[in-house]
Design an enzyme around this catalytic site. Structure first.
Site, PDB file in Angstrom:
ATOM      1  N   ARG A  51      -2.701  14.191   8.889  1.00 51.14           N
ATOM      2  CA  ARG A  51      -2.210  12.834   8.615  1.00 51.14           C
ATOM      3  C   ARG A  51      -0.863  12.935   7.933  1.00 51.14           C
ATOM      4  NH1 ARG A  51      -2.474   9.436   4.042  1.00 51.14           N
ATOM      5  NH2 ARG A  51      -2.478   7.193   4.552  1.00 51.14           N
ATOM      6  N   SER A  75     -10.663   3.464  11.965  1.00 49.59           N
ATOM      7  CA  SER A  75     -10.853   2.976  10.588  1.00 49.59           C
ATOM      8  C   SER A  75     -11.418   1.577  10.612  1.00 49.59           C
ATOM      9  CB  SER A  75      -9.502   2.885   9.867  1.00 49.59           C
ATOM     10  OG  SER A  75      -8.822   4.078   9.980  1.00 49.59           O
ATOM     11  N   LYS A  83      -3.196   6.362  -0.022  1.00 43.59           N
ATOM     12  CA  LYS A  83      -2.756   5.487   1.084  1.00 43.59           C
ATOM     13  C   LYS A  83      -2.054   4.295   0.456  1.00 43.59           C
ATOM     14  CE  LYS A  83      -4.709   2.675   4.831  1.00 43.59           C
ATOM     15  NZ  LYS A  83      -3.520   2.770   5.685  1.00 43.59           N
TER      16      LYS A  83
HETATM   17  N1  LIG Z   1      -6.789   8.145   8.245  1.00 45.81           N
HETATM   18  C1  LIG Z   1      -8.086   7.745   8.090  1.00 45.81           C
HETATM   19  N2  LIG Z   1      -9.091   8.656   8.265  1.00 45.81           N
HETATM   20  C2  LIG Z   1     -10.366   8.246   8.117  1.00 45.81           C
HETATM   21  C3  LIG Z   1     -11.495   9.231   8.304  1.00 45.81           C
HETATM   22  F1  LIG Z   1     -12.178   8.940   9.407  1.00 45.81           F
HETATM   23  F2  LIG Z   1     -11.020  10.474   8.349  1.00 45.81           F
HETATM   24  F3  LIG Z   1     -12.324   9.132   7.253  1.00 45.81           F
HETATM   25  N3  LIG Z   1     -10.706   6.968   7.795  1.00 45.81           N
HETATM   26  C4  LIG Z   1      -9.719   6.052   7.606  1.00 45.81           C
HETATM   27  C5  LIG Z   1      -8.392   6.424   7.731  1.00 45.81           C
HETATM   28  C6  LIG Z   1      -7.308   5.387   7.510  1.00 45.81           C
HETATM   29  O1  LIG Z   1      -6.682   5.210   8.737  1.00 45.81           O
HETATM   30  P1  LIG Z   1      -5.620   4.011   8.854  1.00 45.81           P
HETATM   31  O2  LIG Z   1      -6.235   2.744   8.439  1.00 45.81           O
HETATM   32  O3  LIG Z   1      -4.993   4.083  10.207  1.00 45.81           O
HETATM   33  O4  LIG Z   1      -4.551   4.348   7.780  1.00 45.81           O
HETATM   34  P2  LIG Z   1      -3.653   5.656   7.748  1.00 45.81           P
HETATM   35  O5  LIG Z   1      -3.064   5.807   9.121  1.00 45.81           O
HETATM   36  O6  LIG Z   1      -2.657   5.318   6.663  1.00 45.81           O
HETATM   37  O7  LIG Z   1      -4.563   6.803   7.392  1.00 45.81           O
END
Ligand SMILES: Nc1nc(C(F)(F)F)ncc1COP(=O)(O)OP(=O)(O)O
Ligand SMILES: [Mg+2]
Length: 217
Positions: A41, A112, A141
């Protein structure tokens, strides 16, 4: 791949911005500690882009492949496809899950969610697992929504969301078991591992809390 649920126990999510030292060393130490799935990420202030981002992803993916750990790419579907990653994770503001599913075929698709409606929609769009959160307040985040609490895990399970589900957001050693007992198949962490003084030992303790709680369920 067998059911993704088996891989969700200890989900390490990381990018270079989260690390206090070389991300490759951080991942190596987390793998030694027993993580079961990894998400690249790369976002936030100072995140790598272009070729630098691709090169780091390649090296992290190589580490995961060596240890048979699924390698998931956050947000960047094209990067996932060019690397032939094991899957992609997208959020509510990213490319629509249905379109992503069409692009990635039968690779792993994580979505998510923050509530029951989003969970139902994500599964209808073909999600293989749900990332529910933030469970607790998080610093990892910048644009995180308000924490939904452990109660949301229980609420989804009571409302027939039986799909593989990993909880994310501010989860620590102290709260990991409660999250599993509430019905999550695993925990996802960023800073709890990245900011640990001894990453391998911290990861081993997180893993032990999760597995012990799973055996109690
Ligand atoms: N990256 C993530 N991974 C998980 C996991 F499944 F790994 F627990 N859950 C939630 C997110 C959040 O994803 P998102 O809402 O797109 O925000 P960002 O792109 O800033 O991460
Ligand atoms: Mg996203």
């Amino acid at each position: 791949m067998s059911d993704v649920r088996d891989f969700l126990s200890l989900y390490f999510v990381m990018g270079s911005v989260d690390c206090k030292k070389d991300p490759l060393d951080v991942l190596d130490e987390a793998i030694q500690g027993g993580i079961t799935i990894f998400q690249f990420r790369e976002k936030g202030k100072g995140a790598l882009t272009g070729l630098e981002k691709y090169r780091l992803a390649e090296k992290l993916f190589e580490r995961c492949r060596l240890h048979h750990i699924p390698f998931i790419v956050n947000d960047d579907v094209d990067l996932a496809l060019s690397l032939e990653a094991d899957g992609v994770h997208v959020g509510q503001e990213d490319e629509a899950a249905k379109r992503v599913r069409d692009k990635i075929g039968n690779k792993i698709l994580g979505v998510s969610v923050h509530n029951l409606k989003e969970a139902q929609a994500a599964l209808a769009d073909g999600a293989d697992y749900l990332g529910l959160g933030p469970i607790f307040p998080t610093k990892s985040k910048e644009d995180a929504k308000a924490a939904c609490g452990i109660e949301m895990i229980q609420y989804l399970r009571e409302n027939k969301i039986d799909a593989p589900l990993v909880a994310i957001g501010g989860i620590t050693e102290q709260t990991a078991a409660d999250v599993i007992r509430a019905g999550a198949d695993g925990i996802a962490v960023i800073s709890e591992i990245c900011h640990a003084d001894h990453i391998t030992e911290k990861t081993k303790r997180l893993y032990a809390h999760v597995i012990h709680a799973k055996h109690q369920n």
